[in-house]
Design a protein around this motif. Sequence first.
Motif, PDB file in Angstrom:
ATOM      1  N   THR A 136      25.411   5.261  15.074  1.00 42.01           N
ATOM      2  CA  THR A 136      25.107   6.460  15.566  1.00 42.01           C
ATOM      3  C   THR A 136      26.054   7.207  16.359  1.00 42.01           C
ATOM      4  O   THR A 136      26.312   8.478  16.328  1.00 42.01           O
ATOM      5  N   VAL A 137      26.829   6.355  17.292  1.00 45.73           N
ATOM      6  CA  VAL A 137      27.819   7.043  18.216  1.00 45.73           C
ATOM      7  C   VAL A 137      28.874   7.411  17.406  1.00 45.73           C
ATOM      8  O   VAL A 137      29.358   8.598  17.497  1.00 45.73           O
ATOM      9  N   LEU A 138      29.459   6.812  16.397  1.00 46.31           N
ATOM     10  CA  LEU A 138      30.530   7.198  15.343  1.00 46.31           C
ATOM     11  C   LEU A 138      30.066   8.456  14.593  1.00 46.31           C
ATOM     12  O   LEU A 138      30.742   9.519  14.376  1.00 46.31           O
ATOM     13  N   MET A 139      28.937   8.323  14.071  1.00 51.20           N
ATOM     14  CA  MET A 139      28.348   9.574  13.228  1.00 51.20           C
ATOM     15  C   MET A 139      28.250  10.784  14.052  1.00 51.20           C
ATOM     16  O   MET A 139      28.779  11.738  13.641  1.00 51.20           O
ATOM     17  N   ARG A 140      27.889  10.809  15.328  1.00 53.03           N
ATOM     18  CA  ARG A 140      27.695  11.880  16.205  1.00 53.03           C
ATOM     19  C   ARG A 140      29.191  12.514  16.730  1.00 53.03           C
ATOM     20  O   ARG A 140      29.380  13.497  16.610  1.00 53.03           O
ATOM     21  N   PHE A 141      30.141  11.549  16.869  1.00 48.98           N
ATOM     22  CA  PHE A 141      31.394  11.654  17.381  1.00 48.98           C
ATOM     23  C   PHE A 141      32.090  12.322  16.083  1.00 48.98           C
ATOM     24  O   PHE A 141      32.723  13.597  16.259  1.00 48.98           O
ATOM     25  N   LEU A 142      31.717  12.025  14.900  1.00 51.06           N
ATOM     26  CA  LEU A 142      32.646  12.755  13.783  1.00 51.06           C
ATOM     27  C   LEU A 142      31.984  14.107  13.557  1.00 51.06           C
ATOM     28  O   LEU A 142      32.654  14.853  12.903  1.00 51.06           O
ATOM     29  N   ARG A 143      30.746  14.259  13.994  1.00 45.89           N
ATOM     30  CA  ARG A 143      29.975  15.555  13.779  1.00 45.89           C
ATOM     31  C   ARG A 143      30.142  16.533  14.907  1.00 45.89           C
ATOM     32  O   ARG A 143      29.777  17.597  14.825  1.00 45.89           O
ATOM     33  N   PRO A 205      34.366  -1.312   8.700  1.00 42.54           N
ATOM     34  CA  PRO A 205      35.174  -2.070   8.425  1.00 42.54           C
ATOM     35  C   PRO A 205      36.935  -1.962   8.446  1.00 42.54           C
ATOM     36  O   PRO A 205      37.587  -2.902   8.792  1.00 42.54           O
ATOM     37  N   LEU A 206      37.196  -0.471   8.197  1.00 39.99           N
ATOM     38  CA  LEU A 206      38.456  -0.100   8.243  1.00 39.99           C
ATOM     39  C   LEU A 206      38.986  -0.050   9.550  1.00 39.99           C
ATOM     40  O   LEU A 206      40.210  -0.530   9.842  1.00 39.99           O
ATOM     41  N   LEU A 207      38.137   0.224  10.566  1.00 39.60           N
ATOM     42  CA  LEU A 207      38.414   0.351  11.837  1.00 39.60           C
ATOM     43  C   LEU A 207      38.602  -1.104  12.652  1.00 39.60           C
ATOM     44  O   LEU A 207      39.598  -1.305  13.197  1.00 39.60           O
ATOM     45  N   SER A 208      37.708  -1.865  12.124  1.00 40.28           N
ATOM     46  CA  SER A 208      37.837  -3.293  12.610  1.00 40.28           C
ATOM     47  C   SER A 208      39.100  -4.230  12.196  1.00 40.28           C
ATOM     48  O   SER A 208      39.881  -4.814  12.990  1.00 40.28           O
ATOM     49  N   LYS A 209      39.424  -3.812  10.836  1.00 39.46           N
ATOM     50  CA  LYS A 209      40.287  -4.657  10.315  1.00 39.46           C
ATOM     51  C   LYS A 209      41.823  -4.185  10.576  1.00 39.46           C
ATOM     52  O   LYS A 209      42.820  -4.826  10.961  1.00 39.46           O
ATOM     53  N   LYS A 216      33.238  -2.701  17.627  1.00 42.48           N
ATOM     54  CA  LYS A 216      31.866  -2.294  17.959  1.00 42.48           C
ATOM     55  C   LYS A 216      31.495  -2.523  19.570  1.00 42.48           C
ATOM     56  O   LYS A 216      30.964  -1.784  19.981  1.00 42.48           O
ATOM     57  N   ASP A 217      32.255  -3.457  19.927  1.00 42.91           N
ATOM     58  CA  ASP A 217      32.018  -3.712  21.283  1.00 42.91           C
ATOM     59  C   ASP A 217      32.599  -2.451  22.234  1.00 42.91           C
ATOM     60  O   ASP A 217      32.134  -1.870  23.247  1.00 42.91           O
ATOM     61  N   THR A 218      33.632  -2.035  21.830  1.00 40.09           N
ATOM     62  CA  THR A 218      34.356  -0.688  22.145  1.00 40.09           C
ATOM     63  C   THR A 218      33.604   0.174  22.375  1.00 40.09           C
ATOM     64  O   THR A 218      33.445   1.094  23.272  1.00 40.09           O
ATOM     65  N   MET A 219      32.734   0.613  21.081  1.00 40.74           N
ATOM     66  CA  MET A 219      31.972   1.732  20.914  1.00 40.74           C
ATOM     67  C   MET A 219      30.740   1.597  22.015  1.00 40.74           C
ATOM     68  O   MET A 219      30.359   2.652  22.472  1.00 40.74           O
ATOM     69  N   LEU A 220      30.066   0.378  22.103  1.00 41.47           N
ATOM     70  CA  LEU A 220      29.189   0.272  22.838  1.00 41.47           C
ATOM     71  C   LEU A 220      29.297   0.162  24.402  1.00 41.47           C
ATOM     72  O   LEU A 220      28.681   0.936  25.177  1.00 41.47           O
TER      73      LEU A 220
END
Length: 484
Positions: A136-143, A205-209, A216-220
Amino acid sequence: MLEEKVLQTIKKFDMLSFNDRVLIGISGGPDSVTLLNVLLSFKKRYNLSFFIAHLDHMLRGKESDEDVNFVKNLAQELGLPCEVKSYNLTKIARKEHLTLEETARKYRYKFYLETAKKFNTNKIALGHNADDQVETVLMRFLRGSGLEGLMGIPPVRGKIIRPLIECSRAEIEEYCKENKIGYRVDSSNKEVVYFRNKIRLELLPLLSKGYNKNIKDTMLRLRSIISEVSAYLNQETELLFKEVARRESPEMVIIDLKKFTSLPLALKRRIIRKSIEVIKGNLHSISFRHNNEILKLTEYQLGEKEIYLPDNLRAKKIYNKIMIYKKRISKDQTEEIPTPWEYDILIPGETEIKSLGIKVEIIILDSADIKSSLYFTRKKPKGKFLEFIDYNKVKPPLKLRNRRSGDKFYPLKMKGLKKVKDFFIDNKIPKSYRDLIPILVDNEDQIIWIMGMRLDDRVKIKSDTKKALCVKTKIKNAFLQGYF
Protein backbone atom coordinates in the motif's frame (compact mmCIF):
# COMPACT_ATOMS: atom_id res chain seq x y z
CA MET A 1 4.25 -17.57 18.40
CA LEU A 2 1.91 -15.76 16.08
CA GLU A 3 -0.84 -15.53 18.72
CA GLU A 4 1.51 -13.70 21.09
CA LYS A 5 2.59 -11.28 18.38
CA VAL A 6 -1.02 -10.52 17.48
CA LEU A 7 -1.91 -10.07 21.14
CA GLN A 8 0.86 -7.48 21.49
CA THR A 9 -0.52 -5.63 18.45
CA ILE A 10 -4.03 -5.71 19.94
CA LYS A 11 -2.74 -4.24 23.19
CA LYS A 12 -0.49 -1.72 21.45
CA PHE A 13 -3.35 -0.22 19.45
CA ASP A 14 -6.09 -0.90 22.02
CA MET A 15 -8.08 -2.95 19.50
CA LEU A 16 -10.22 -5.06 21.80
CA SER A 17 -12.13 -4.58 25.04
CA PHE A 18 -13.97 -6.99 27.31
CA ASN A 19 -17.36 -8.15 25.91
CA ASP A 20 -16.70 -6.85 22.39
CA ARG A 21 -18.92 -8.12 19.59
CA VAL A 22 -16.64 -8.67 16.60
CA LEU A 23 -17.58 -9.03 12.95
CA ILE A 24 -14.76 -10.83 11.09
CA GLY A 25 -14.40 -10.30 7.36
CA ILE A 26 -13.58 -13.72 5.88
CA SER A 27 -12.56 -14.08 2.24
CA GLY A 28 -11.44 -17.67 2.76
CA GLY A 29 -7.78 -16.86 2.13
CA PRO A 30 -4.91 -17.55 4.58
CA ASP A 31 -5.02 -14.07 6.14
CA SER A 32 -8.69 -14.09 7.07
CA VAL A 33 -8.83 -17.71 8.31
CA THR A 34 -5.71 -17.09 10.41
CA LEU A 35 -7.38 -13.97 11.81
CA LEU A 36 -10.44 -16.02 12.71
CA ASN A 37 -8.42 -18.75 14.44
CA VAL A 38 -6.22 -16.33 16.36
CA LEU A 39 -9.20 -14.28 17.57
CA LEU A 40 -10.97 -17.46 18.64
CA SER A 41 -7.96 -18.18 20.88
CA PHE A 42 -8.65 -14.84 22.65
CA LYS A 43 -12.38 -15.51 23.12
CA LYS A 44 -12.17 -16.34 26.82
CA ARG A 45 -9.56 -13.66 27.57
CA TYR A 46 -11.89 -10.89 26.33
CA ASN A 47 -15.25 -12.70 26.50
CA LEU A 48 -15.74 -12.00 22.81
CA SER A 49 -18.71 -12.74 20.54
CA PHE A 50 -17.97 -13.44 16.87
CA PHE A 51 -19.83 -13.03 13.60
CA ILE A 52 -18.66 -13.80 10.07
CA ALA A 53 -19.13 -11.74 6.89
CA HIS A 54 -18.21 -12.75 3.34
CA LEU A 55 -18.63 -10.66 0.19
CA ASP A 56 -18.80 -12.49 -3.15
CA HIS A 57 -17.31 -10.23 -5.83
CA MET A 58 -18.70 -12.45 -8.62
CA LEU A 59 -15.41 -12.14 -10.52
CA ARG A 60 -14.11 -15.72 -10.69
CA GLY A 61 -17.16 -17.83 -11.59
CA LYS A 62 -17.03 -21.30 -10.06
CA GLU A 63 -14.05 -20.32 -7.88
CA SER A 64 -16.10 -17.54 -6.28
CA ASP A 65 -18.95 -19.96 -5.60
CA GLU A 66 -16.51 -22.36 -3.93
CA ASP A 67 -15.22 -19.51 -1.74
CA VAL A 68 -18.79 -18.85 -0.59
CA ASN A 69 -19.35 -22.52 0.28
CA PHE A 70 -16.01 -22.69 2.10
CA VAL A 71 -16.89 -19.71 4.34
CA LYS A 72 -20.43 -20.97 4.99
CA ASN A 73 -19.13 -24.40 6.00
CA LEU A 74 -16.46 -22.83 8.21
CA ALA A 75 -19.07 -20.72 10.01
CA GLN A 76 -21.33 -23.73 10.42
CA GLU A 77 -18.53 -25.87 11.89
CA LEU A 78 -17.75 -23.14 14.42
CA GLY A 79 -21.39 -22.37 15.14
CA LEU A 80 -21.00 -18.69 14.21
CA PRO A 81 -23.63 -16.47 12.55
CA CYS A 82 -22.64 -15.75 8.95
CA GLU A 83 -23.75 -13.13 6.43
CA VAL A 84 -22.96 -13.61 2.73
CA LYS A 85 -23.73 -11.11 -0.02
CA SER A 86 -22.95 -10.99 -3.74
CA TYR A 87 -22.16 -7.90 -5.84
CA ASN A 88 -21.56 -7.91 -9.57
CA LEU A 89 -18.54 -5.63 -9.30
CA THR A 90 -17.77 -5.62 -13.02
CA LYS A 91 -21.21 -4.23 -13.80
CA ILE A 92 -21.10 -1.72 -10.93
CA ALA A 93 -17.62 -0.48 -11.87
CA ARG A 94 -18.75 0.16 -15.45
CA LYS A 95 -21.85 2.01 -14.24
CA GLU A 96 -20.03 4.18 -11.67
CA HIS A 97 -16.95 4.79 -13.86
CA LEU A 98 -14.58 3.33 -11.28
CA THR A 99 -11.73 0.85 -11.51
CA LEU A 100 -12.47 -2.67 -10.39
CA GLU A 101 -10.16 -2.21 -7.39
CA GLU A 102 -11.93 1.01 -6.33
CA THR A 103 -15.33 -0.62 -6.70
CA ALA A 104 -14.31 -3.70 -4.71
CA ARG A 105 -13.02 -1.54 -1.86
CA LYS A 106 -16.07 0.73 -1.81
CA TYR A 107 -18.63 -2.07 -1.73
CA ARG A 108 -16.62 -4.29 0.59
CA TYR A 109 -16.62 -1.63 3.32
CA LYS A 110 -20.23 -0.78 2.61
CA PHE A 111 -21.12 -4.44 3.16
CA TYR A 112 -19.08 -4.70 6.37
CA LEU A 113 -20.70 -1.60 7.88
CA GLU A 114 -24.21 -2.78 6.98
CA THR A 115 -23.54 -6.25 8.40
CA ALA A 116 -22.02 -4.81 11.58
CA LYS A 117 -25.22 -2.85 12.06
CA LYS A 118 -27.33 -5.96 11.46
CA PHE A 119 -25.44 -8.03 14.06
CA ASN A 120 -24.98 -5.03 16.38
CA THR A 121 -21.19 -5.50 16.50
CA ASN A 122 -18.90 -2.77 17.78
CA LYS A 123 -15.75 -4.03 16.03
CA ILE A 124 -14.98 -5.14 12.47
CA ALA A 125 -11.80 -7.26 12.24
CA LEU A 126 -10.03 -7.46 8.87
CA GLY A 127 -7.04 -9.57 7.84
CA HIS A 128 -4.61 -6.99 6.41
CA ASN A 129 -1.00 -7.92 7.14
CA ALA A 130 2.45 -6.29 7.08
CA ASP A 131 3.00 -7.22 3.42
CA ASP A 132 -0.27 -5.51 2.51
CA GLN A 133 1.06 -2.48 4.37
CA VAL A 134 4.29 -2.42 2.35
CA GLU A 135 2.40 -2.79 -0.94
CA THR A 136 0.00 0.00 0.00
CA VAL A 137 2.79 2.44 0.89
CA LEU A 138 4.60 1.70 -2.38
CA MET A 139 1.40 2.04 -4.41
CA ARG A 140 0.62 5.40 -2.87
CA PHE A 141 4.20 6.61 -3.27
CA LEU A 142 4.07 5.80 -6.98
CA ARG A 143 0.74 7.62 -7.26
CA GLY A 144 2.16 10.74 -5.64
CA SER A 145 0.48 10.60 -2.22
CA GLY A 146 1.32 13.03 0.57
CA LEU A 147 2.19 12.11 4.16
CA GLU A 148 -1.30 10.85 4.98
CA GLY A 149 -1.23 8.43 2.06
CA LEU A 150 2.25 7.18 2.98
CA MET A 151 0.98 6.27 6.45
CA GLY A 152 -0.52 3.27 4.70
CA ILE A 153 -3.25 1.15 6.27
CA PRO A 154 -4.28 2.33 9.76
CA PRO A 155 -4.24 -0.45 12.39
CA VAL A 156 -7.45 1.05 13.81
CA ARG A 157 -9.97 3.27 12.05
CA GLY A 158 -13.27 3.79 13.82
CA LYS A 159 -14.68 0.35 14.57
CA ILE A 160 -12.35 -1.35 12.05
CA ILE A 161 -9.38 -3.21 13.55
CA ARG A 162 -6.53 -5.06 11.83
CA PRO A 163 -4.89 -7.42 14.35
CA LEU A 164 -2.53 -9.01 11.77
CA ILE A 165 -1.11 -5.71 10.53
CA GLU A 166 2.33 -6.39 12.07
CA CYS A 167 2.51 -10.02 10.87
CA SER A 168 4.16 -10.93 7.57
CA ARG A 169 2.48 -13.03 4.92
CA ALA A 170 5.17 -15.70 5.43
CA GLU A 171 4.39 -15.88 9.17
CA ILE A 172 0.69 -16.27 8.43
CA GLU A 173 1.23 -19.05 5.90
CA GLU A 174 3.57 -20.82 8.32
CA TYR A 175 0.91 -20.56 11.04
CA CYS A 176 -1.64 -22.21 8.75
CA LYS A 177 0.83 -24.97 7.90
CA GLU A 178 1.75 -25.66 11.54
CA ASN A 179 -1.87 -25.72 12.64
CA LYS A 180 -3.13 -27.58 9.55
CA ILE A 181 -5.60 -24.83 8.73
CA GLY A 182 -7.21 -25.07 5.32
CA TYR A 183 -7.79 -21.98 3.20
CA ARG A 184 -8.74 -20.86 -0.27
CA VAL A 185 -6.28 -19.51 -2.85
CA ASP A 186 -7.44 -16.59 -4.99
CA SER A 187 -6.10 -17.26 -8.49
CA SER A 188 -6.52 -13.56 -9.42
CA ASN A 189 -3.73 -12.71 -6.98
CA LYS A 190 -1.30 -14.06 -9.59
CA GLU A 191 -2.60 -11.82 -12.39
CA VAL A 192 -0.42 -8.75 -13.00
CA VAL A 193 -3.30 -6.79 -14.54
CA TYR A 194 -4.00 -5.30 -11.09
CA PHE A 195 -1.71 -2.55 -9.79
CA ARG A 196 -1.29 -4.13 -6.35
CA ASN A 197 -0.37 -7.46 -7.92
CA LYS A 198 2.26 -5.75 -10.08
CA ILE A 199 3.78 -4.28 -6.93
CA ARG A 200 3.74 -7.64 -5.16
CA LEU A 201 4.84 -9.89 -8.04
CA GLU A 202 7.21 -7.64 -9.99
CA LEU A 203 8.37 -4.47 -8.22
CA LEU A 204 9.03 -5.77 -4.70
CA PRO A 205 11.06 -8.81 -5.90
CA LEU A 206 13.07 -6.47 -8.16
CA LEU A 207 13.79 -4.04 -5.32
CA SER A 208 14.65 -6.85 -2.94
CA LYS A 209 16.99 -8.61 -5.35
CA GLY A 210 18.73 -5.65 -6.96
CA TYR A 211 18.57 -2.78 -4.47
CA ASN A 212 17.73 -3.67 -0.87
CA LYS A 213 17.10 -7.19 0.36
CA ASN A 214 15.40 -5.72 3.44
CA ILE A 215 13.10 -3.46 1.40
CA LYS A 216 9.97 -4.56 3.27
CA ASP A 217 11.44 -3.72 6.67
CA THR A 218 12.72 -0.42 5.26
CA MET A 219 9.26 0.50 3.95
CA LEU A 220 7.62 -0.39 7.25
CA ARG A 221 10.15 1.72 9.15
CA LEU A 222 9.54 4.63 6.77
CA ARG A 223 5.79 4.28 7.30
CA SER A 224 6.29 4.32 11.06
CA ILE A 225 8.40 7.51 10.91
CA ILE A 226 5.89 9.21 8.62
CA SER A 227 3.06 8.24 10.96
CA GLU A 228 4.83 9.84 13.91
CA VAL A 229 5.55 13.07 12.00
CA SER A 230 2.03 13.21 10.61
CA ALA A 231 0.49 12.67 14.04
CA TYR A 232 2.46 15.64 15.38
CA LEU A 233 1.50 17.85 12.43
CA ASN A 234 -2.14 16.86 12.80
CA GLN A 235 -2.02 17.88 16.45
CA GLU A 236 -0.50 21.25 15.55
CA THR A 237 -3.05 21.71 12.77
CA GLU A 238 -5.97 21.14 15.12
CA LEU A 239 -4.68 23.82 17.49
CA LEU A 240 -3.84 26.34 14.75
CA PHE A 241 -7.10 25.78 12.89
CA LYS A 242 -8.98 27.21 15.88
CA GLU A 243 -6.78 30.32 15.78
CA VAL A 244 -6.65 31.11 12.05
CA ALA A 245 -9.97 29.74 10.77
CA ARG A 246 -13.58 29.72 11.80
CA ARG A 247 -16.55 27.74 10.63
CA GLU A 248 -19.20 30.28 9.67
CA SER A 249 -21.75 27.62 8.78
CA PRO A 250 -21.79 23.88 8.04
CA GLU A 251 -20.79 24.74 4.48
CA MET A 252 -18.32 27.59 4.87
CA VAL A 253 -14.94 28.15 6.52
CA ILE A 254 -13.18 31.53 6.64
CA ILE A 255 -9.39 31.69 6.98
CA ASP A 256 -7.85 34.84 8.47
CA LEU A 257 -4.89 35.64 6.22
CA LYS A 258 -3.29 37.98 8.75
CA LYS A 259 -2.63 34.95 10.94
CA PHE A 260 -2.33 32.40 8.14
CA THR A 261 0.47 34.02 6.14
CA SER A 262 3.05 33.76 8.93
CA LEU A 263 2.64 29.97 9.26
CA PRO A 264 5.17 27.47 7.86
CA LEU A 265 4.19 26.13 4.44
CA ALA A 266 3.55 22.60 5.74
CA LEU A 267 0.99 23.89 8.22
CA LYS A 268 -0.60 26.19 5.64
CA ARG A 269 -1.26 23.18 3.45
CA ARG A 270 -2.79 21.30 6.36
CA ILE A 271 -5.02 24.21 7.36
CA ILE A 272 -6.33 24.28 3.78
CA ARG A 273 -6.92 20.50 3.79
CA LYS A 274 -8.63 20.73 7.16
CA SER A 275 -10.91 23.53 5.93
CA ILE A 276 -11.98 21.50 2.91
CA GLU A 277 -12.48 18.36 4.97
CA VAL A 278 -14.66 20.23 7.49
CA ILE A 279 -16.99 21.38 4.70
CA LYS A 280 -16.86 18.38 2.39
CA GLY A 281 -16.59 15.57 4.94
CA ASN A 282 -13.60 14.05 3.13
CA LEU A 283 -10.74 14.92 0.80
CA HIS A 284 -11.77 12.77 -2.16
CA SER A 285 -10.95 14.44 -5.50
CA ILE A 286 -8.82 17.09 -3.74
CA SER A 287 -5.26 16.94 -5.06
CA PHE A 288 -1.92 18.64 -4.42
CA ARG A 289 -2.71 20.89 -7.39
CA HIS A 290 -5.89 22.17 -5.72
CA ASN A 291 -3.95 22.89 -2.54
CA ASN A 292 -1.40 24.85 -4.58
CA GLU A 293 -4.14 26.85 -6.28
CA ILE A 294 -5.55 27.93 -2.91
CA LEU A 295 -2.06 28.83 -1.68
CA LYS A 296 -1.58 31.05 -4.75
CA LEU A 297 -4.97 32.59 -4.03
CA THR A 298 -3.81 33.60 -0.54
CA GLU A 299 -1.03 35.64 -2.16
CA TYR A 300 -3.32 37.39 -4.67
CA GLN A 301 -3.11 41.16 -4.12
CA LEU A 302 -5.76 42.69 -6.40
CA GLY A 303 -9.22 42.80 -4.77
CA GLU A 304 -11.35 39.67 -5.10
CA LYS A 305 -10.65 36.41 -6.87
CA GLU A 306 -12.42 33.06 -6.87
CA ILE A 307 -11.33 29.58 -7.94
CA TYR A 308 -13.36 26.44 -8.60
CA LEU A 309 -12.70 23.18 -6.78
CA PRO A 310 -14.16 19.66 -7.24
CA ASP A 311 -17.58 18.71 -5.86
CA ASN A 312 -19.11 22.20 -6.09
CA LEU A 313 -16.58 23.81 -3.76
CA ARG A 314 -15.25 27.34 -4.20
CA ALA A 315 -12.35 29.24 -2.66
CA LYS A 316 -12.60 33.02 -2.67
CA LYS A 317 -10.02 35.65 -1.68
CA ILE A 318 -11.57 38.82 -0.27
CA TYR A 319 -9.17 41.35 1.24
CA ASN A 320 -7.52 39.57 4.17
CA LYS A 321 -9.72 36.47 4.14
CA ILE A 322 -10.05 33.23 2.23
CA MET A 323 -13.54 31.78 2.12
CA ILE A 324 -13.94 28.09 1.26
CA TYR A 325 -17.56 27.14 0.70
CA LYS A 326 -20.05 25.09 -1.25
CA LYS A 327 -21.36 26.59 -4.45
CA ARG A 328 -25.01 26.40 -3.46
CA ILE A 329 -24.45 28.81 -0.54
CA SER A 330 -23.27 31.40 -3.01
CA LYS A 331 -26.32 30.77 -5.16
CA ASP A 332 -28.85 30.83 -2.32
CA GLN A 333 -27.37 33.84 -0.56
CA THR A 334 -26.30 36.10 -3.42
CA GLU A 335 -27.22 35.08 -6.94
CA GLU A 336 -30.95 34.68 -6.28
CA ILE A 337 -31.35 37.99 -4.42
CA PRO A 338 -32.84 40.64 -6.76
CA THR A 339 -30.87 43.86 -7.35
CA PRO A 340 -32.03 46.44 -6.40
CA TRP A 341 -34.26 45.29 -3.55
CA GLU A 342 -36.52 47.16 -1.11
CA TYR A 343 -38.90 46.10 1.68
CA ASP A 344 -41.37 47.96 3.90
CA ILE A 345 -40.64 47.80 7.63
CA LEU A 346 -43.41 47.69 10.25
CA ILE A 347 -43.45 50.37 13.00
CA PRO A 348 -43.96 49.03 15.56
CA GLY A 349 -43.74 45.33 14.73
CA GLU A 350 -41.58 42.57 13.33
CA THR A 351 -40.60 42.18 9.68
CA GLU A 352 -38.90 39.05 8.33
CA ILE A 353 -37.21 39.00 4.93
CA LYS A 354 -36.53 35.32 4.32
CA SER A 355 -34.70 35.72 1.03
CA LEU A 356 -32.09 37.85 2.80
CA GLY A 357 -32.02 35.98 6.08
CA ILE A 358 -32.92 39.17 7.97
CA LYS A 359 -35.43 39.82 10.74
CA VAL A 360 -36.16 43.38 11.96
CA GLU A 361 -38.16 44.27 15.07
CA ILE A 362 -38.98 47.91 15.92
CA ILE A 363 -40.30 49.13 19.28
CA ILE A 364 -41.38 52.73 20.01
CA LEU A 365 -39.97 54.11 23.26
CA ASP A 366 -41.07 57.22 25.13
CA SER A 367 -38.68 59.48 27.04
CA ALA A 368 -39.08 57.47 30.26
CA ASP A 369 -37.93 54.25 28.58
CA ILE A 370 -35.08 55.64 26.52
CA LYS A 371 -32.53 56.10 29.31
CA SER A 372 -32.90 52.60 30.74
CA SER A 373 -32.86 51.02 27.26
CA LEU A 374 -29.59 52.73 26.35
CA TYR A 375 -27.78 50.62 28.93
CA PHE A 376 -27.98 47.75 26.43
CA THR A 377 -24.95 47.32 24.19
CA ARG A 378 -25.67 48.16 20.58
CA LYS A 379 -23.81 45.09 19.36
CA LYS A 380 -25.19 41.75 20.44
CA PRO A 381 -23.89 38.22 19.69
CA LYS A 382 -22.86 37.49 16.10
CA GLY A 383 -25.57 38.43 13.64
CA LYS A 384 -27.65 40.36 16.20
CA PHE A 385 -27.72 44.16 16.40
CA LEU A 386 -29.49 46.80 18.44
CA GLU A 387 -29.73 50.47 17.54
CA PHE A 388 -31.65 53.51 18.86
CA ILE A 389 -32.98 56.23 16.58
CA ASP A 390 -34.57 59.60 17.36
CA TYR A 391 -38.13 59.12 16.14
CA ASN A 392 -38.70 62.81 15.43
CA LYS A 393 -35.72 63.00 13.08
CA VAL A 394 -37.02 60.40 10.61
CA LYS A 395 -40.09 60.39 8.40
CA PRO A 396 -42.04 57.11 8.40
CA PRO A 397 -42.77 54.75 6.82
CA LEU A 398 -39.32 53.17 6.92
CA LYS A 399 -37.87 50.89 4.29
CA LEU A 400 -35.00 48.44 4.15
CA ARG A 401 -33.06 48.42 0.90
CA ASN A 402 -29.64 47.89 -0.54
CA ARG A 403 -27.31 50.57 -1.86
CA ARG A 404 -28.17 52.93 -4.70
CA SER A 405 -25.91 54.90 -7.00
CA GLY A 406 -25.01 58.21 -5.38
CA ASP A 407 -26.02 57.18 -1.82
CA LYS A 408 -24.54 59.47 0.82
CA PHE A 409 -24.90 59.82 4.57
CA TYR A 410 -23.34 61.41 7.66
CA PRO A 411 -21.57 58.54 9.47
CA LEU A 412 -21.81 58.72 13.27
CA LYS A 413 -18.61 60.00 14.91
CA MET A 414 -17.25 61.14 11.54
CA LYS A 415 -17.13 64.64 10.09
CA GLY A 416 -19.11 65.53 7.01
CA LEU A 417 -20.93 63.74 4.24
CA LYS A 418 -19.61 60.48 2.86
CA LYS A 419 -20.50 58.34 -0.12
CA VAL A 420 -21.78 54.89 0.85
CA LYS A 421 -19.51 53.44 -1.84
CA ASP A 422 -16.44 54.99 -0.18
CA PHE A 423 -17.66 53.87 3.24
CA PHE A 424 -17.84 50.26 2.02
CA ILE A 425 -14.38 50.49 0.47
CA ASP A 426 -12.91 51.95 3.68
CA ASN A 427 -14.44 49.09 5.65
CA LYS A 428 -13.20 46.51 3.13
CA ILE A 429 -16.63 45.20 2.24
CA PRO A 430 -16.18 42.91 -0.78
CA LYS A 431 -17.69 44.28 -3.98
CA SER A 432 -19.76 41.10 -4.44
CA TYR A 433 -21.36 41.58 -0.99
CA ARG A 434 -22.20 45.30 -1.15
CA ASP A 435 -25.63 44.72 -2.65
CA LEU A 436 -26.46 42.47 0.31
CA ILE A 437 -25.79 45.07 3.02
CA PRO A 438 -29.18 46.22 4.43
CA ILE A 439 -29.68 49.98 4.66
CA LEU A 440 -32.56 51.45 6.68
CA VAL A 441 -34.06 54.59 5.07
CA ASP A 442 -37.07 56.80 5.74
CA ASN A 443 -39.89 57.95 3.44
CA GLU A 444 -37.63 60.62 1.88
CA ASP A 445 -34.92 58.03 1.22
CA GLN A 446 -32.67 59.56 3.87
CA ILE A 447 -30.23 56.92 5.15
CA ILE A 448 -30.83 56.17 8.83
CA TRP A 449 -28.60 53.19 9.49
CA ILE A 450 -26.29 50.94 7.48
CA MET A 451 -27.24 47.93 9.54
CA GLY A 452 -24.54 46.35 11.62
CA MET A 453 -22.09 49.05 10.61
CA ARG A 454 -22.90 52.74 11.17
CA LEU A 455 -25.79 54.98 12.21
CA ASP A 456 -26.38 58.32 10.48
CA ASP A 457 -25.26 61.10 12.80
CA ARG A 458 -28.45 63.11 12.14
CA VAL A 459 -30.74 60.55 13.80
CA LYS A 460 -28.72 59.75 16.92
CA ILE A 461 -30.26 59.91 20.38
CA LYS A 462 -29.57 63.15 22.30
CA SER A 463 -30.39 64.38 25.78
CA ASP A 464 -33.48 66.17 24.48
CA THR A 465 -34.87 63.18 22.55
CA LYS A 466 -38.55 62.69 23.47
CA LYS A 467 -39.37 59.60 21.46
CA ALA A 468 -37.15 56.85 20.05
CA LEU A 469 -37.19 53.74 17.89
CA CYS A 470 -35.47 50.68 19.27
CA VAL A 471 -34.43 48.62 16.21
CA LYS A 472 -33.46 44.99 16.81
CA THR A 473 -31.96 43.16 13.86
CA LYS A 474 -31.02 39.52 13.38
CA ILE A 475 -28.95 38.58 10.33
CA LYS A 476 -28.68 34.87 9.51
CA ASN A 477 -26.84 35.35 6.22
CA ALA A 478 -23.53 33.53 6.79
CA PHE A 479 -21.69 35.64 4.21
CA LEU A 480 -22.59 38.91 5.94
CA GLN A 481 -21.91 37.70 9.47
CA GLY A 482 -18.21 37.55 8.74
CA TYR A 483 -18.13 41.31 8.16
CA PHE A 484 -20.20 42.60 11.09
